[in-house]
Design an enzyme around this catalytic site. Structure first.
Site, PDB file in Angstrom:
ATOM      1  N   TYR A 216      47.189  -2.333 -34.630  1.00 57.93           N
ATOM      2  CA  TYR A 216      47.967  -2.651 -35.981  1.00 57.93           C
ATOM      3  C   TYR A 216      47.567  -2.143 -37.123  1.00 57.93           C
ATOM      4  O   TYR A 216      48.133  -1.791 -38.077  1.00 57.93           O
ATOM      5  CB  TYR A 216      47.787  -4.410 -36.034  1.00 57.93           C
ATOM      6  CG  TYR A 216      48.665  -4.960 -34.940  1.00 57.93           C
ATOM      7  CD1 TYR A 216      49.523  -4.366 -33.836  1.00 57.93           C
ATOM      8  CD2 TYR A 216      48.578  -6.358 -34.902  1.00 57.93           C
ATOM      9  CE1 TYR A 216      49.851  -5.283 -32.958  1.00 57.93           C
ATOM     10  CE2 TYR A 216      49.339  -7.082 -34.074  1.00 57.93           C
ATOM     11  CZ  TYR A 216      49.948  -6.676 -32.956  1.00 57.93           C
ATOM     12  OH  TYR A 216      50.578  -7.345 -31.985  1.00 57.93           O
TER      13      TYR A 216
ATOM     14  N   LYS B  67      41.435  -5.243 -21.388  1.00 56.53           N
ATOM     15  CA  LYS B  67      42.139  -4.071 -20.097  1.00 56.53           C
ATOM     16  C   LYS B  67      40.963  -3.203 -19.692  1.00 56.53           C
ATOM     17  O   LYS B  67      41.361  -2.115 -20.028  1.00 56.53           O
ATOM     18  CB  LYS B  67      43.213  -3.774 -20.868  1.00 56.53           C
ATOM     19  CG  LYS B  67      44.186  -3.143 -19.653  1.00 56.53           C
ATOM     20  CD  LYS B  67      44.818  -4.078 -18.849  1.00 56.53           C
ATOM     21  CE  LYS B  67      45.617  -3.373 -17.946  1.00 56.53           C
ATOM     22  NZ  LYS B  67      46.121  -4.368 -16.635  1.00 56.53           N
TER      23      LYS B  67
ATOM     24  N   ASP C   6      46.345  -8.986 -18.582  1.00 55.84           N
ATOM     25  CA  ASP C   6      47.405  -9.467 -17.690  1.00 55.84           C
ATOM     26  C   ASP C   6      47.260 -10.778 -16.764  1.00 55.84           C
ATOM     27  O   ASP C   6      48.128 -11.551 -16.721  1.00 55.84           O
ATOM     28  CB  ASP C   6      47.944  -8.356 -16.794  1.00 55.84           C
ATOM     29  CG  ASP C   6      46.884  -7.627 -16.381  1.00 55.84           C
ATOM     30  OD1 ASP C   6      45.834  -7.654 -16.638  1.00 55.84           O
ATOM     31  OD2 ASP C   6      47.231  -6.404 -15.557  1.00 55.84           O
TER      32      ASP C   6
ATOM     33  N   ASP D 236      47.374 -11.724 -30.323  1.00 54.91           N
ATOM     34  CA  ASP D 236      48.717 -11.732 -31.072  1.00 54.91           C
ATOM     35  C   ASP D 236      49.591 -12.822 -30.018  1.00 54.91           C
ATOM     36  O   ASP D 236      50.210 -13.675 -30.022  1.00 54.91           O
ATOM     37  CB  ASP D 236      49.215 -10.590 -31.840  1.00 54.91           C
ATOM     38  CG  ASP D 236      50.504 -10.905 -32.561  1.00 54.91           C
ATOM     39  OD1 ASP D 236      50.852 -12.308 -32.809  1.00 54.91           O
ATOM     40  OD2 ASP D 236      51.090 -10.000 -33.030  1.00 54.91           O
TER      41      ASP D 236
ATOM     42  N   ASP E 265      50.163 -16.768 -29.178  1.00 53.51           N
ATOM     43  CA  ASP E 265      51.841 -17.738 -29.064  1.00 53.51           C
ATOM     44  C   ASP E 265      51.929 -18.036 -27.795  1.00 53.51           C
ATOM     45  O   ASP E 265      52.553 -19.262 -27.853  1.00 53.51           O
ATOM     46  CB  ASP E 265      52.823 -16.347 -29.445  1.00 53.51           C
ATOM     47  CG  ASP E 265      53.287 -16.299 -30.881  1.00 53.51           C
ATOM     48  OD1 ASP E 265      52.461 -16.806 -31.801  1.00 53.51           O
ATOM     49  OD2 ASP E 265      53.952 -16.046 -31.231  1.00 53.51           O
TER      50      ASP E 265
END
Ligand code: NAD
Length: 364
Positions: free
Chosen positions: A142, A189, A221, A245, A249
């Site tokens: 980001y 990852k 994942d 992020d 959520d």
């Protein structure tokens, strides 16, 4: 003690819920002999309307000069068509960067009184749901280099992390785990990303300082899947900005109650930034329908993490639990139409829910 709190009510339901948060803090102050001095500031759409900027410098200055910052929410349809730099949400990135708060702590906690709202099967959450996600907040993709080629037919965003950036947020992960069930899972990852491999190296170098913490690693994942398959396996998760992020959520949604969830964003020193995880809920703004409990629980985090007042934080959380135990509900946690009808006078609005918590604190 006297504490300086900068408030940023923001837009939509923000002013109503921040008001109730401050009332709960004042009740705690009375009970435990503290006083809170509030400085109210502007950010988001209300700041754009008043000053032309989503985050006026005066707001950031007031935040930096306080012990903690309490934010409601920013944004709304009125400002949705503005260009990127003038969007209310720009204030959030500016606050995080300006206050150097690099770790976002998001508890995903299912209140047993509200377990019917959880979208997972009862047997999956039979033992409850209490996960803390620590998301890196000021680095990674980001904030990395981004752009487009001259032809405009290719674009890139860069994930970059330094050892120092990783170490400081992983430390918060370990220390949070020490205060809870002592289990830390680094989500990454690492089978593909070099940055993830560096996260693992840094974590391996630190784990000797926390021998009591059971450390594990999981690919993102798989973590996304495990959160709905067997969320009880997690205690604290620490992860990068983008993975955090998305996962935070997901974790908050499986509790089923967006109006109940708090968050804290912390740096090395200086004030922390505290906000409920929900947005400005323009659909219910000004109607006395917003659930103030996420903000009140956010105030508990503020007391615990920025002011070092754990007893007071526990008191706020216990007051909220008592109010729920007694059957009081705002619309968002009231269930379906027949549940609401059965609630009768216990279906309440923002102000009344705030009153109930204040009265509970006073009665303790
Ligand atoms: P939202 O969280 O505002 O609302 C989603 C749904 O949840 C709505 O139906 C709303 O009524 C309900 N809801 C949210 N908080 C509630 C509460 N306390 N009590 C009862 N019901 C509640 O998300 P959205 O609709 O996607 O976004 C609305 C605006 O908020 C947008 O402008 C968005 O950019 C902004 N936003 C701000 C923040 C922030 O300030 N941190 C976070 C998310 C969204």
């Amino acid at each position: 003690m006297n504490y300086r709190i900068t408030t940023i009510p923001g837009d939509g339901i923000g002013p109503d819920i921040v008001r109730e948060g401050c009332r709960a803090l004042d009740a705690i102050g009375k009970k435990f002999g503290h006083s809170f001095a509030y400085t109210e500031t502007l950010a988001g759409g209300s700041a754009l309307d008043a000053t032309g900027e989503p985050l006026p410098q005066a707001t950031l200055d007031a935040c930096l000069a306080s012990d903690a910052v309490l934010l409601g929410a920013v944004g709304g349809p009125k400002w949705d068509t503005l260009p990127g730099a003038k969007r209310p949400e720009k204030a959030l990135l500016g606050l995080r960067a300006g206050m150097k708060v690099y770790a976002n702590l998001r508890p995903a906690l299912m209140f047993p009184q509200l377990s019917a709202a959880c979208p997972l099967k009862a047997e999956i959450v039979a033992k409850g749901l209490d996960i803390l996600i620590v998301r890196e907040l000021t680095g990674g993709i980001y904030f990395g280099d981004r752009g487009r080629n001259a032809a405009g037919d290719a674009a890139w965003d860069t994930e970059a992390y330094s050892v120092a950036e990783i170490a400081r947020v992983v430390k918060i992960g370990f220390e949070s785990a020490m205060k809870r069930q002592k289990r830390l899972c680094v989500v990454d990852k690492a089978n593909i990303l070099e940055t993830s491999r560096l996260w693992r190296e840094v974590t391996e170098g630190m784990k000797g300082q926390y021998p009591a913490v059971e450390l594990s690693y999981m690919y993102v994942d798989n973590a996304a899947m495990q959160l709905v398959r067997n969320p009880g396996q997690f205690d604290v998760i620490v992860t990068s900005n983008m993975f955090g992020d998305i996962l935070s959520d997901e974790a908050s949604q499986i509790t089923g109650s967006i109006g109940m969830l708090a968050s804290a964003s912390l740096g090395d020193s200086g004030p922390g930034l505290y906000e409920p995880i929900h947005g400005s809920a323009p659909d219910i703004a000004g109607k006395d329908l917003a659930n103030p409990l996420a903000t009140i629980l956010t105030c508990a985090m503020l007391l615990r993490y920025s002011l070092g007042l754990p007893k007071e934080a526990d008191a706020v959380e216990a007051a909220v639990a008592s109010v729920l135990d007694a059957g009081w509900r705002t619309g968002d946690i009231a269930g379906g139409a027949s549940d609401r009808a059965a609630l009768g006078g216990k279906l309440v609005g923002t102000r009344k829910m705030g009153d109930l918590v204040v009265r509970q604190i006073e009665a303790m």
